[in-house]
Write an enzyme that holds these catalytic residues in place. Structure first.
Site, PDB file in Angstrom:
ATOM      1  N   ALA A 132     121.937  33.072 148.310  1.00  0.00           N
ATOM      2  CA  ALA A 132     122.237  31.654 148.160  1.00  0.00           C
ATOM      3  C   ALA A 132     123.393  31.456 147.187  1.00  0.00           C
ATOM      4  CB  ALA A 132     121.000  30.909 147.666  1.00  0.00           C
ATOM      5  N   GLY A 140     120.022  38.015 149.136  1.00  0.00           N
ATOM      6  CA  GLY A 140     119.795  37.474 150.465  1.00  0.00           C
ATOM      7  C   GLY A 140     120.521  38.241 151.552  1.00  0.00           C
ATOM      8  N   GLU A 176     118.173  40.953 152.425  1.00  0.00           N
ATOM      9  CA  GLU A 176     117.039  40.351 153.130  1.00  0.00           C
ATOM     10  C   GLU A 176     117.407  40.040 154.579  1.00  0.00           C
ATOM     11  OE1 GLU A 176     114.246  37.892 150.249  1.00  0.00           O
ATOM     12  OE2 GLU A 176     116.334  37.286 150.001  1.00  0.00           O
ATOM     13  N   GLU A 229     117.286  39.927 142.215  1.00  0.00           N
ATOM     14  CA  GLU A 229     116.869  38.590 141.810  1.00  0.00           C
ATOM     15  C   GLU A 229     116.146  38.556 140.469  1.00  0.00           C
ATOM     16  OE1 GLU A 229     117.390  38.149 146.278  1.00  0.00           O
ATOM     17  OE2 GLU A 229     116.842  39.713 144.851  1.00  0.00           O
TER      18      GLU A 229
END
Length: 262
Positions: A66, A113, A116, A136
């Site tokens: 993000a 991300g 992911e 993170e």
């Protein structure tokens, strides 16, 4: 705010190549996520697409997480992150649910991300200079796009916990050893190598390839008995297909098969 969003799709010979071009690091901001969701939805229903390749433009990142500049104001504000999470999960699920095999061409770092999203792929082809990780925790967060669930399923508890709890990045070579990456390409050749792999997958009978994917995914997401039941049902469906008959006939007749994806 990030720059203009571009999620482009090109289709050739049964292979759809989806490229995220959101400089500088292909951040998964809300606009990019929405565009990715639209792309997955469009591809899922196309019978002429038999394999999908996902990659990111540029040389800085495959995809990034993000956009922290956009999310900074929402952090710590009750309810402010809910809208972002409500968008993120359906997009990830749309890509996870693609019936076609998904190949990630990781030409640069896949972090947060980005990793992911790469974990949604069935096969990952990586540049040897790429790095992988879920850092993170070093930002006071945890992965929010399925990283805590998919990473242990892909590489096992021990290796996944070290990455998740320390936030340490690993090299492409180490990612290959751990089982995150399927193939290490020559330097600068990850996208080309992924395209070659996708072409081979697209040439195989689509019903069988998609059934194999669905059955194997069930092994990760269901108990053994449910997975075996799903495998049985899918096997019977594929065994009744024209391509299965053609494959057997071609083998016995010692000739190349001519699959029609039916």
């Amino acid at each position: 705010m990030s720059g203009p969003v571009a999620v482009g799709t090109e289709i050739d010979a049964g292979v759809a190549t989806v490229t995220v071009d959101n400089p500088p690091v292909n951040a998964l901001d809300d606009e990019t996520l929405a565009a990715l969701g639209d792309a997955a939805t469009a591809l899922a229903g196309r019978e002429d697409v038999r394999c999908v390749v996902l990659t990111g433009a540029g040389e800085k990142a495959f995809l990034a997480g993000a956009d922290l500049r956009s999310l900074q104001g929402a952090l710590g504000t009750p309810g402010a992150m809910d809208a972002h999470v409500a968008l993120t999960r359906p997009v990830f699920e749309a890509w996870r649910g693609l019936p076609q095999p998904l190949v990630a061409a990781v030409a640069a770092n896949a972090v947060g991300g980005g990793l992911e999203f790469a974990l949604l792929a069935d096969l990952i082809v990586a540049d040897p200079a790429a790095r992988f990780g879920v850092p993170e925790v070093t930002l006071g967060l945890i992965p929010g796009g399925g990283g805590t669930q998919r990473l242990p399923r892909r590489i096992g508890w021990t290796a996944a916990m070290e990455m998740l709890l320390t936030g340490r990045l690993v090299t492409a070579e180490r990612a290959h050893e751990l089982g995150i990456v399927n193939r290490l390409a020559a330097p600068g050749e990850a996208r080309a190598e992924a395209a070659k792999l996708a072409a081979k997958l697209a040439a195989l009978p689509a019903l069988a390839v998609q059934a194999a994917k669905q059955a194997a995914r069930g092994a990760l997401e269901e108990g053994l008995d449910a997975g075996l039941d799903r495998e049985r049902d899918l096997f019977l469906t594929v065994a009744a297909s024209a391509d299965a008959r053609e494959g057997a006939a071609a083998f016995l007749e010692k000739r190349p098969p001519s699959f029609r994806h039916r």
